[in-house]
Design an enzyme around this catalytic site. Structure first.
Site, PDB file in Angstrom:
ATOM      1  N   HIS A  84       0.853  -1.189   0.000  1.00 54.71           N
ATOM      2  CA  HIS A  84       0.000   0.000   0.000  1.00 54.71           C
ATOM      3  C   HIS A  84       0.889   1.239   0.000  1.00 54.71           C
ATOM      4  CE1 HIS A  84      -3.435   2.544   0.911  1.00 54.71           C
ATOM      5  NE2 HIS A  84      -2.604   3.220   1.682  1.00 54.71           N
ATOM      6  N   ASP A 163     -15.085   2.410   7.329  1.00 53.39           N
ATOM      7  CA  ASP A 163     -14.070   3.347   6.832  1.00 53.39           C
ATOM      8  C   ASP A 163     -14.648   4.255   5.750  1.00 53.39           C
ATOM      9  OD1 ASP A 163     -11.293   4.372   6.642  1.00 53.39           O
ATOM     10  OD2 ASP A 163     -11.552   3.693   4.591  1.00 53.39           O
ATOM     11  N   ARG A 170     -14.496  12.500   7.788  1.00 53.27           N
ATOM     12  CA  ARG A 170     -13.197  13.154   8.040  1.00 53.27           C
ATOM     13  C   ARG A 170     -12.920  14.206   6.972  1.00 53.27           C
ATOM     14  NH1 ARG A 170      -9.270   8.508   7.727  1.00 53.27           N
ATOM     15  NH2 ARG A 170      -7.697  10.137   7.935  1.00 53.27           N
ATOM     16  N   SER A 185      -7.459   3.677   9.203  1.00 52.47           N
ATOM     17  CA  SER A 185      -8.205   3.623   7.951  1.00 52.47           C
ATOM     18  C   SER A 185      -7.498   2.686   6.967  1.00 52.47           C
ATOM     19  CB  SER A 185      -8.310   5.051   7.389  1.00 52.47           C
ATOM     20  OG  SER A 185      -8.657   5.050   6.036  1.00 52.47           O
ATOM     21  N   LYS A 189      -8.487  -1.740   6.202  1.00 50.54           N
ATOM     22  CA  LYS A 189      -8.807  -2.253   4.858  1.00 50.54           C
ATOM     23  C   LYS A 189      -7.812  -3.327   4.429  1.00 50.54           C
ATOM     24  CE  LYS A 189      -8.982   1.995   3.489  1.00 50.54           C
ATOM     25  NZ  LYS A 189      -9.141   3.331   2.940  1.00 50.54           N
TER      26      LYS A 189
HETATM   27  N1  URA Z   1      -5.740   6.527   2.662  1.00 47.80           N
HETATM   28  C1  URA Z   1      -6.716   5.886   3.357  1.00 47.80           C
HETATM   29  O1  URA Z   1      -7.177   4.820   2.988  1.00 47.80           O
HETATM   30  N2  URA Z   1      -7.141   6.458   4.501  1.00 47.80           N
HETATM   31  C2  URA Z   1      -6.654   7.615   4.971  1.00 47.80           C
HETATM   32  O2  URA Z   1      -7.086   8.059   6.002  1.00 47.80           O
HETATM   33  C3  URA Z   1      -5.660   8.271   4.223  1.00 47.80           C
HETATM   34  C4  URA Z   1      -5.216   7.699   3.068  1.00 47.80           C
END
Ligand code: URA
Length: 436
Positions: A84, A163, A170, A185, A189
């Site tokens: 990621h 999320d 947010r 967050s 995932k």
């Molecule tokens: N990417 C995400 O998935 N969440 C965040 O809060 C910031 C970047």
């Protein structure tokens, strides 16, 4: 069990700790529409200022992770490792990296996102390949992963629904740039993908969330810590995002650069970063003992064409036209080209990723709001990077555009991206650190 949300907000506001059961209740109640947005926004703001302890963060992430389906990939008999990136400008690395690593024997259930703000998104780039589908149902996802070891898809709607809702809140409440909120967050995932390991590319610089190495390291340490709490090995590589990555910014442009990397003809920096992250994935997956062994495996699947072959099969399986690997004229393109030139001679001291990213959005390559469409054929090709010497009139970038309005919106910002100096400038280091 029910709690007073007002009291929980007050506890966090005063710097107190919330209990794991309280955090679980908050996530469950918000996802079930029991808690109103204004109360969760207030809590998020308190978390922004007060932070979260490691115990709180593990519980919050765990509650998010279990707010929807969790993949069960136990039937896949390869190690499952994902990567990621915290996002940047010109960051197309997932696209060449995934087939390379899969060709070496690791499976990647990759779920990517769309571009938002000044950063691009892997899904938007992949969808420039004619016919390529990024929406796969869970059965197709699991079947393709079993058969090819790779899926390049969008986030499933049923995975971590908390999320999706909290991220939107947010965004609207000014609580995006918080280390515990970003970490939970991202990690909720990724952990929902049933991984054996995760490599994080934590971006640092003007085009990234984290502007300096200390805050990037804090973000990486926090995410590695969440991985430890969930018994999932996570490695964080800190990398430069002060200037754009590679030469291409824009959706079809970045597919062209990705294919070049897979053929061994990519720019030095994107090639090096792809291989560096690949090394960590092969080690985490247990298919290479160390970086030297991993690098030689990665080099050999480039030179044998095996990585390109994996990409061809995935493109075909997801409805795309694999001829793109040999004929990039089937990608969307733009009608006109404009060259941004140096006003004086000198050495490039800065090529600001944020300015390039913002100008790419104005050009139509990115989106400012989720519902915006992108123009897949427009883009910016970077011609002068930090350390390069230029003469007056030399190209700094070329802009591929379709309408005069796109160009007029992009140029005023793009032209501010370069700073030229009389003194020779050292190229910027790409790898800034690592966290394990
Ligand atoms: N990417 C995400 O998935 N969440 C965040 O809060 C910031 C970047």
């Amino acid at each position: 069990m029910s709690y007073s949300m007002t009291e929980l907000i007050q506890t966090k506001r005063e710097g107190g700790h919330l209990e794991p059961v309280e955090l679980e209740w908050i996530i469950e109640s918000y996802t079930a529409d029991v808690l109103p947005d204004y109360q969760l926004s207030a809590l998020l703001m308190a978390i922004m200022f007060r932070g979260m302890s490691q115990v709180e963060l593990a519980a919050w992430t765990d509650a998010m992770l279990h707010s929807g389906d969790v993949l069960d990939l136990s039937s896949i008999d390869m190690p499952k490792i994902d990567k990621h990136s915290t996002g940047g400008v010109g960051d197309k690395i997932s696209i060449p990296l995934a087939p390379l690593v899969v060709a070496c024997g690791v499976a990647i259930p990759m779920m990517s996102g769309r571009g938002l703000g000044h950063t691009g998104g892997t899904l938007d780039k992949l969808e420039t390949i004619p016919g390529f589908r990024t929406r796969l149902d869970p059965d197709e996802f699991a079947r393709q992963l079993g058969e090819l070891g790779l899926v390049l898809a969008g986030q499933s709607e049923t995975l971590v629904p908390a999320d999706r809702r909290i991220y939107a809140l947010r965004d609207a409440s000014g609580t995006v740039p918080s280390v515990p909120l970003i970490s939970s967050s991202i990690m909720s995932k990724k952990l929902a993908e049933d991984l054996d390991g995760l490599v994080l590319d934590v971006k640092i610089g003007s085009g990234a969330f984290m502007k300096d190495v200390a805050s990037g390291r804090e973000l990486a340490e926090t995410m590695v810590g969440i991985g430890k709490s969930h018994n999932t090995p996570v490695v964080g590589i800190l990398t430069d995002m002060d200037q754009p990555l590679g030469t291409e910014v824009g959706n079809a442009n970045e597919i062209i650069e990705s294919i070049a990397i897979l053929k061994g003809d990519g720019p030095d920096d994107t090639t090096e970063l792809t291989l560096r992250l690949g090394e960590e994935m092969l080690i985490l997956g247990g298919v290479a003992a160390d970086r030297t062994e991993a690098r030689s495996q990665l080099d050999s699947v480039i030179s044998s064409g095996a990585a390109l072959d994996v990409f061809a099969k995935v493109i075909e399986a997801q409805g795309g036209d694999p001829r793109v690997l040999d004929d990039q004229s089937i990608l969307p393109s733009a009608e006109h080209v404009f060259t941004v030139t140096a006003g004086r001679s000198g050495f490039v001291e800065r090529c600001d990723a944020l300015a390039v990213g913002r100008s790419a959005v104005r050009l139509g390559a990115g989106r400012q709001a989720k519902e915006d469409d992108v123009d897949p054929g427009v883009g910016i090709s970077i011609r002068a990077r930090v350390g390069d010497e230029v003469a007056a009139g030399d190209a700094l970038a070329t802009v591929s555009y379709n309408t005069d309005d796109q160009l007029a919106a992009c140029l005023p910002i793009l032209e501010t991206a370069w700073i030229l100096s009389d003194e020779p400038q050292a190229p910027r280091p790409l790898i800034l650190g690592e966290v394990r």
